[in-house]
Motif scaffolding. Structure first.
Motif, PDB file in Angstrom:
ATOM      1  N   UNK A  64     -14.979  50.214 -20.038  1.00 20.86           N
ATOM      2  CA  UNK A  64     -15.935  51.019 -20.053  1.00 20.86           C
ATOM      3  C   UNK A  64     -16.782  51.242 -18.734  1.00 20.86           C
ATOM      4  N   UNK A  65     -16.887  50.022 -17.998  1.00 23.12           N
ATOM      5  CA  UNK A  65     -17.767  49.903 -16.815  1.00 23.12           C
ATOM      6  C   UNK A  65     -16.850  50.262 -15.586  1.00 23.12           C
ATOM      7  N   UNK A  66     -15.553  50.646 -15.965  1.00 23.18           N
ATOM      8  CA  UNK A  66     -14.761  51.082 -14.701  1.00 23.18           C
ATOM      9  C   UNK A  66     -14.549  50.013 -13.671  1.00 23.18           C
ATOM     10  N   UNK A  67     -14.427  48.536 -14.166  1.00 24.31           N
ATOM     11  CA  UNK A  67     -14.404  47.602 -13.141  1.00 24.31           C
ATOM     12  C   UNK A  67     -13.198  46.781 -13.730  1.00 24.31           C
ATOM     13  N   UNK A  68     -12.458  46.279 -12.871  1.00 25.00           N
ATOM     14  CA  UNK A  68     -11.197  45.391 -12.953  1.00 25.00           C
ATOM     15  C   UNK A  68     -11.708  44.092 -13.632  1.00 25.00           C
ATOM     16  N   UNK A  69     -11.032  43.773 -14.601  1.00 22.81           N
ATOM     17  CA  UNK A  69     -11.437  42.274 -15.254  1.00 22.81           C
ATOM     18  C   UNK A  69     -10.880  41.361 -14.297  1.00 22.81           C
ATOM     19  N   UNK A  70      -9.790  41.413 -13.552  1.00 19.73           N
ATOM     20  CA  UNK A  70      -9.428  40.393 -12.471  1.00 19.73           C
ATOM     21  C   UNK A  70     -10.527  40.191 -11.314  1.00 19.73           C
ATOM     22  N   UNK A  71     -11.348  41.274 -11.092  1.00 19.27           N
ATOM     23  CA  UNK A  71     -12.440  41.455 -10.215  1.00 19.27           C
ATOM     24  C   UNK A  71     -13.539  40.373 -10.756  1.00 19.27           C
ATOM     25  N   UNK A  72     -13.892  40.668 -11.910  1.00 23.52           N
ATOM     26  CA  UNK A  72     -15.053  39.839 -12.574  1.00 23.52           C
ATOM     27  C   UNK A  72     -14.627  38.564 -12.654  1.00 23.52           C
ATOM     28  N   UNK A  73     -13.302  38.159 -13.166  1.00 15.45           N
ATOM     29  CA  UNK A  73     -12.848  36.667 -12.993  1.00 15.45           C
ATOM     30  C   UNK A  73     -13.064  36.208 -11.770  1.00 15.45           C
ATOM     31  N   UNK A  74     -12.571  36.553 -10.799  1.00 16.56           N
ATOM     32  CA  UNK A  74     -12.449  36.080  -9.439  1.00 16.56           C
ATOM     33  C   UNK A  74     -13.832  35.674  -9.186  1.00 16.56           C
ATOM     34  N   UNK A  75     -14.964  36.964  -9.259  1.00 10.85           N
ATOM     35  CA  UNK A  75     -16.073  36.686  -8.832  1.00 10.85           C
ATOM     36  C   UNK A  75     -16.855  35.529  -9.495  1.00 10.85           C
ATOM     37  N   UNK A  76     -16.355  35.169 -10.804  1.00 15.96           N
ATOM     38  CA  UNK A  76     -17.082  34.230 -11.581  1.00 15.96           C
ATOM     39  C   UNK A  76     -16.627  32.935 -11.304  1.00 15.96           C
ATOM     40  N   UNK A  77     -15.228  32.851 -11.130  1.00 18.53           N
ATOM     41  CA  UNK A  77     -14.764  31.626 -10.544  1.00 18.53           C
ATOM     42  C   UNK A  77     -15.240  31.203  -9.148  1.00 18.53           C
ATOM     43  N   UNK A  78     -15.542  31.931  -8.246  1.00 14.91           N
ATOM     44  CA  UNK A  78     -15.999  31.916  -6.971  1.00 14.91           C
ATOM     45  C   UNK A  78     -17.292  31.369  -7.196  1.00 14.91           C
ATOM     46  N   UNK A  79     -18.183  31.875  -7.977  1.00 11.20           N
ATOM     47  CA  UNK A  79     -19.729  31.416  -8.270  1.00 11.20           C
ATOM     48  C   UNK A  79     -19.745  30.121  -8.797  1.00 11.20           C
ATOM     49  N   UNK A  80     -18.738  29.908  -9.806  1.00 10.69           N
ATOM     50  CA  UNK A  80     -18.589  28.506 -10.486  1.00 10.69           C
ATOM     51  C   UNK A  80     -18.210  27.324  -9.703  1.00 10.69           C
ATOM     52  N   UNK A  81     -17.628  27.303  -8.560  1.00  3.71           N
ATOM     53  CA  UNK A  81     -17.167  26.679  -7.843  1.00  3.71           C
ATOM     54  C   UNK A  81     -18.413  25.683  -7.296  1.00  3.71           C
ATOM     55  N   UNK A  82     -18.152  24.246  -7.233  1.00  4.88           N
ATOM     56  CA  UNK A  82     -19.173  23.343  -6.799  1.00  4.88           C
ATOM     57  C   UNK A  82     -19.352  23.760  -5.227  1.00  4.88           C
ATOM     58  N   UNK A  83     -20.907  23.808  -5.040  1.00 10.18           N
ATOM     59  CA  UNK A  83     -21.273  24.415  -3.662  1.00 10.18           C
ATOM     60  C   UNK A  83     -21.461  25.703  -3.386  1.00 10.18           C
ATOM     61  N   UNK A  84     -21.141  26.519  -4.593  1.00  8.47           N
ATOM     62  CA  UNK A  84     -21.246  28.118  -4.320  1.00  8.47           C
ATOM     63  C   UNK A  84     -22.688  28.420  -4.469  1.00  8.47           C
ATOM     64  N   UNK A  85     -22.982  29.213  -3.445  1.00  6.66           N
ATOM     65  CA  UNK A  85     -24.662  30.140  -3.773  1.00  6.66           C
ATOM     66  C   UNK A  85     -24.483  30.863  -5.254  1.00  6.66           C
ATOM     67  N   UNK A  86     -25.378  30.470  -5.789  1.00  5.31           N
ATOM     68  CA  UNK A  86     -25.623  31.152  -7.179  1.00  5.31           C
ATOM     69  C   UNK A  86     -25.988  32.693  -7.188  1.00  5.31           C
TER      70      UNK A  86
END
Length: 86
Positions: A64-86
């Protein structure tokens, strides 16, 4: 970071990313619900991290938002990594 904390952090970031993408596109929760075939209540629960969405729910929102689920998950995983800037 413990595995459970990492999973929770990824889930939280997914919800945040989906809300940000919806808002960036200036789509209301009601309209997103209509487009995705979900209820407005479900969209709200997802965005406020009150529900752990199924794969089907995530796919409906992403389509519905015209975005790839894989892109959302990749962004979320990067942000969740220790030391990642939120």
């Amino acid at each position: 970071m413990a595995k459970a904390n990492y999973r929770e952090s990824v889930r939280s970031h997914v919800a945040r990313i989906l809300r940000e993408e919806r808002e960036r596109r200036a789509i209301s929760m009601t309209r997103l619900a209509e487009i995705s075939g979900l209820s407005q209540g479900m969209i709200s629960l997802l965005e406020h991290e009150r529900r752990n969405p199924s794969l089907d729910t995530l796919l409906r929102v992403c389509v519905a938002l015209n975005i790839e689920l894989s892109a959302v998950l990749s962004r979320a995983e990067r942000a969740a990594r220790p030391g990642a800037s939120k």
